[in-house]
Design a protein around this motif. Structure first.
Motif, PDB file in Angstrom:
ATOM      1  N   VAL A  39      30.476  35.047  46.477  1.00 50.26           N
ATOM      2  CA  VAL A  39      29.132  35.136  47.073  1.00 50.26           C
ATOM      3  C   VAL A  39      28.224  36.110  45.760  1.00 50.26           C
ATOM      4  O   VAL A  39      27.086  35.437  45.684  1.00 50.26           O
ATOM      5  N   PHE A  40      28.695  37.047  45.276  1.00 46.15           N
ATOM      6  CA  PHE A  40      28.216  37.924  44.365  1.00 46.15           C
ATOM      7  C   PHE A  40      29.066  38.816  43.657  1.00 46.15           C
ATOM      8  O   PHE A  40      29.478  39.577  43.847  1.00 46.15           O
ATOM      9  N   ALA A  41      29.216  38.603  42.325  1.00 45.44           N
ATOM     10  CA  ALA A  41      29.949  39.314  41.404  1.00 45.44           C
ATOM     11  C   ALA A  41      29.010  39.844  40.210  1.00 45.44           C
ATOM     12  O   ALA A  41      28.706  39.503  39.256  1.00 45.44           O
ATOM     13  N   PRO A  42      28.479  40.911  40.513  1.00 37.76           N
ATOM     14  CA  PRO A  42      27.451  41.691  39.605  1.00 37.76           C
ATOM     15  C   PRO A  42      28.113  42.160  38.281  1.00 37.76           C
ATOM     16  O   PRO A  42      29.083  42.994  38.565  1.00 37.76           O
ATOM     17  N   PRO A  43      28.003  41.948  37.161  1.00 37.02           N
ATOM     18  CA  PRO A  43      28.397  42.682  35.995  1.00 37.02           C
ATOM     19  C   PRO A  43      28.005  44.216  35.810  1.00 37.02           C
ATOM     20  O   PRO A  43      26.766  44.359  36.337  1.00 37.02           O
ATOM     21  N   GLY A  44      28.894  45.063  35.516  1.00 36.49           N
ATOM     22  CA  GLY A  44      28.507  46.475  35.187  1.00 36.49           C
ATOM     23  C   GLY A  44      28.131  47.183  36.561  1.00 36.49           C
ATOM     24  O   GLY A  44      27.403  48.099  36.621  1.00 36.49           O
ATOM     25  N   CYS A  45      28.878  46.818  37.595  1.00 41.62           N
ATOM     26  CA  CYS A  45      28.693  47.242  38.903  1.00 41.62           C
ATOM     27  C   CYS A  45      29.993  47.513  39.653  1.00 41.62           C
ATOM     28  O   CYS A  45      31.115  47.005  39.247  1.00 41.62           O
ATOM     29  N   LEU A  46      30.112  48.340  40.797  1.00 44.10           N
ATOM     30  CA  LEU A  46      31.001  48.602  41.372  1.00 44.10           C
ATOM     31  C   LEU A  46      30.705  47.925  42.839  1.00 44.10           C
ATOM     32  O   LEU A  46      29.836  47.999  43.307  1.00 44.10           O
ATOM     33  N   THR A  47      31.764  47.319  43.284  1.00 45.69           N
ATOM     34  CA  THR A  47      31.909  46.824  44.656  1.00 45.69           C
ATOM     35  C   THR A  47      33.047  47.200  45.272  1.00 45.69           C
ATOM     36  O   THR A  47      33.962  47.846  44.507  1.00 45.69           O
ATOM     37  N   LEU A  48      33.461  47.024  46.679  1.00 46.77           N
ATOM     38  CA  LEU A  48      34.437  47.790  47.174  1.00 46.77           C
ATOM     39  C   LEU A  48      35.766  46.895  46.713  1.00 46.77           C
ATOM     40  O   LEU A  48      36.796  47.695  46.733  1.00 46.77           O
ATOM     41  N   TRP A  49      35.619  45.680  46.182  1.00 47.52           N
ATOM     42  CA  TRP A  49      36.599  44.982  45.901  1.00 47.52           C
ATOM     43  C   TRP A  49      36.518  44.595  44.101  1.00 47.52           C
ATOM     44  O   TRP A  49      37.575  44.050  43.608  1.00 47.52           O
ATOM     45  N   GLN A  50      36.068  45.409  43.702  1.00 46.58           N
ATOM     46  CA  GLN A  50      35.659  45.520  41.974  1.00 46.58           C
ATOM     47  C   GLN A  50      35.561  46.871  41.534  1.00 46.58           C
ATOM     48  O   GLN A  50      34.471  47.199  41.212  1.00 46.58           O
ATOM     49  N   LEU A  51      36.763  47.711  41.569  1.00 49.16           N
ATOM     50  CA  LEU A  51      36.786  49.009  41.170  1.00 49.16           C
ATOM     51  C   LEU A  51      37.554  49.240  39.628  1.00 49.16           C
ATOM     52  O   LEU A  51      38.096  48.209  39.364  1.00 49.16           O
ATOM     53  N   PRO A  52      37.391  50.242  38.973  1.00 55.38           N
ATOM     54  CA  PRO A  52      37.988  50.523  37.701  1.00 55.38           C
ATOM     55  C   PRO A  52      39.608  50.408  38.060  1.00 55.38           C
ATOM     56  O   PRO A  52      40.234  50.624  38.963  1.00 55.38           O
ATOM     57  N   ALA A  53      40.090  49.813  37.030  1.00 53.83           N
ATOM     58  CA  ALA A  53      41.598  49.712  36.672  1.00 53.83           C
ATOM     59  C   ALA A  53      42.639  50.879  37.379  1.00 53.83           C
ATOM     60  O   ALA A  53      43.367  50.665  38.009  1.00 53.83           O
ATOM     61  N   GLU A  54      42.076  52.035  36.846  1.00 53.98           N
ATOM     62  CA  GLU A  54      42.884  53.114  37.330  1.00 53.98           C
ATOM     63  C   GLU A  54      42.926  53.484  38.909  1.00 53.98           C
ATOM     64  O   GLU A  54      43.938  53.919  39.488  1.00 53.98           O
ATOM     65  N   ILE A  55      41.787  53.015  39.592  1.00 55.13           N
ATOM     66  CA  ILE A  55      41.530  52.934  40.977  1.00 55.13           C
ATOM     67  C   ILE A  55      42.728  51.918  41.533  1.00 55.13           C
ATOM     68  O   ILE A  55      43.274  52.303  42.502  1.00 55.13           O
ATOM     69  N   GLU A  56      42.415  50.745  40.871  1.00 52.39           N
ATOM     70  CA  GLU A  56      43.473  49.850  41.596  1.00 52.39           C
ATOM     71  C   GLU A  56      44.737  49.877  41.285  1.00 52.39           C
ATOM     72  O   GLU A  56      45.399  49.445  42.274  1.00 52.39           O
ATOM     73  N   ASP A  57      45.050  50.602  40.153  1.00 51.53           N
ATOM     74  CA  ASP A  57      46.589  50.802  39.876  1.00 51.53           C
ATOM     75  C   ASP A  57      46.976  51.942  41.195  1.00 51.53           C
ATOM     76  O   ASP A  57      48.033  51.818  41.660  1.00 51.53           O
ATOM     77  N   ALA A  58      46.233  52.913  41.213  1.00 51.82           N
ATOM     78  CA  ALA A  58      46.553  53.939  42.168  1.00 51.82           C
ATOM     79  C   ALA A  58      46.496  53.243  43.522  1.00 51.82           C
ATOM     80  O   ALA A  58      47.686  53.556  44.315  1.00 51.82           O
ATOM     81  N   VAL A  59      45.907  52.476  44.104  1.00 48.03           N
ATOM     82  CA  VAL A  59      45.904  51.788  45.252  1.00 48.03           C
ATOM     83  C   VAL A  59      47.127  50.840  45.216  1.00 48.03           C
ATOM     84  O   VAL A  59      47.831  50.885  46.314  1.00 48.03           O
ATOM     85  N   SER A  60      47.625  50.058  44.239  1.00 48.16           N
ATOM     86  CA  SER A  60      48.857  49.373  44.073  1.00 48.16           C
ATOM     87  C   SER A  60      50.066  50.465  44.484  1.00 48.16           C
ATOM     88  O   SER A  60      50.911  49.822  45.230  1.00 48.16           O
ATOM     89  N   ARG A  61      50.192  51.517  43.770  1.00 54.01           N
ATOM     90  CA  ARG A  61      51.019  52.311  43.728  1.00 54.01           C
ATOM     91  C   ARG A  61      51.248  52.834  45.393  1.00 54.01           C
ATOM     92  O   ARG A  61      52.283  52.945  45.980  1.00 54.01           O
ATOM     93  N   GLN A  62      50.141  53.442  45.970  1.00 49.86           N
ATOM     94  CA  GLN A  62      50.071  53.774  47.179  1.00 49.86           C
ATOM     95  C   GLN A  62      50.357  52.683  48.134  1.00 49.86           C
ATOM     96  O   GLN A  62      51.048  52.878  49.352  1.00 49.86           O
ATOM     97  N   TRP A  63      49.969  51.452  47.933  1.00 47.81           N
ATOM     98  CA  TRP A  63      50.414  50.397  48.989  1.00 47.81           C
ATOM     99  C   TRP A  63      51.929  50.092  49.159  1.00 47.81           C
ATOM    100  O   TRP A  63      52.254  49.977  50.284  1.00 47.81           O
ATOM    101  N   ALA A  64      52.791  50.294  48.121  1.00 46.57           N
ATOM    102  CA  ALA A  64      54.321  50.541  48.225  1.00 46.57           C
ATOM    103  C   ALA A  64      54.563  51.377  49.244  1.00 46.57           C
ATOM    104  O   ALA A  64      55.445  51.074  49.961  1.00 46.57           O
ATOM    105  N   VAL A  65      53.906  52.748  49.129  1.00 40.12           N
ATOM    106  CA  VAL A  65      54.392  53.632  49.827  1.00 40.12           C
ATOM    107  C   VAL A  65      54.024  53.324  51.572  1.00 40.12           C
ATOM    108  O   VAL A  65      54.989  53.573  52.318  1.00 40.12           O
ATOM    109  N   TRP A  66      52.782  52.902  51.598  1.00 37.69           N
ATOM    110  CA  TRP A  66      52.337  52.485  52.821  1.00 37.69           C
ATOM    111  C   TRP A  66      53.280  51.614  53.385  1.00 37.69           C
ATOM    112  O   TRP A  66      53.889  51.557  54.732  1.00 37.69           O
ATOM    113  N   ASN A  67      53.914  50.423  52.751  1.00 39.91           N
ATOM    114  CA  ASN A  67      54.717  49.283  53.148  1.00 39.91           C
ATOM    115  C   ASN A  67      55.881  49.910  53.788  1.00 39.91           C
ATOM    116  O   ASN A  67      56.621  49.003  54.102  1.00 39.91           O
ATOM    117  N   GLN A  68      56.406  50.990  53.289  1.00 44.82           N
ATOM    118  CA  GLN A  68      57.693  51.496  53.564  1.00 44.82           C
ATOM    119  C   GLN A  68      57.694  52.161  54.858  1.00 44.82           C
ATOM    120  O   GLN A  68      58.767  52.390  55.361  1.00 44.82           O
TER     121      GLN A  68
END
Length: 124
Positions: A10-39
C-alpha cells in the motif's frame, strides 16, 4: 509477515520508519525475543483471550484498554490525518525507533478505515 507485506504493497516510503519497516538492529532484537516468547506460549493466553473480542473499530481505544499505549499517545494521535490519497498517515517531524514513536505508529493505524488501509510513517 502478512501485515508487513500488505503495508509495503500500500505504501512503502523510502527513508522512513513504519511499524513494519524498522532498522535491522530492532528487527534482530525482535527475532531474538520472539524465540523467548515462543518458549512460553501459555503466558500469552490471557492476552489473546482479551484481544479476541476487540476485532472491530476503535483501535486506539483497544490499544489503550490493553495498556499498549498511554494518554500521551492518544493526544498525539488526535491531529493526525490521512494523506490526500488515503494511503498513509504522516507523523510530524522526524523520528527514531524509540518507544513513544513506535506506540504512535501502532495507534495511527486507527486513522485507516475498514478495507482502506492507511500506513503510518515518520521520516528518519
Amino acid at each position: 509477515s502478512v501485515a508487513a507485506a500488505r503495508c509495503a504493497a500500500v505504501f512503502a516510503p523510502p527513508g522512513c520508519l513504519t511499524l513494519w519497516q524498522l532498522p535491522a538492529e530492532i528487527e534482530d532484537a525482535v527475532s531474538r525475543q520472539w524465540a523467548v516468547w515462543n518458549q512460553n506460549p501459555e503466558s500469552w493466553a490471557g492476552f489473546f483471550e482479551n484481544l479476541a473480542p476487540r476485532n472491530s473499530g476503535e483501535l486506539d481505544r483497544h490499544l489503550r484498554d490493553l495498556d499498549l499505549i498511554d494518554d500521551a499517545t492518544l493526544q498525539a494521535l488526535v491531529p493526525l490525518r490521512r494523506s490526500a490519497e488515503g494511503k498513509a498517515v504522516a507523523l510530524p517531524g522526524t523520528g527514531r525507533p524509540e518507544l513513544p514513536t513506535l506506540k504512535l505508529l501502532a495507534a495511527a493505524f486507527s486513522k485507516g478505515e475498514k478495507q482502506n488501509l492507511a500506513v503510518p510513517y515518520i521520516k528518519t
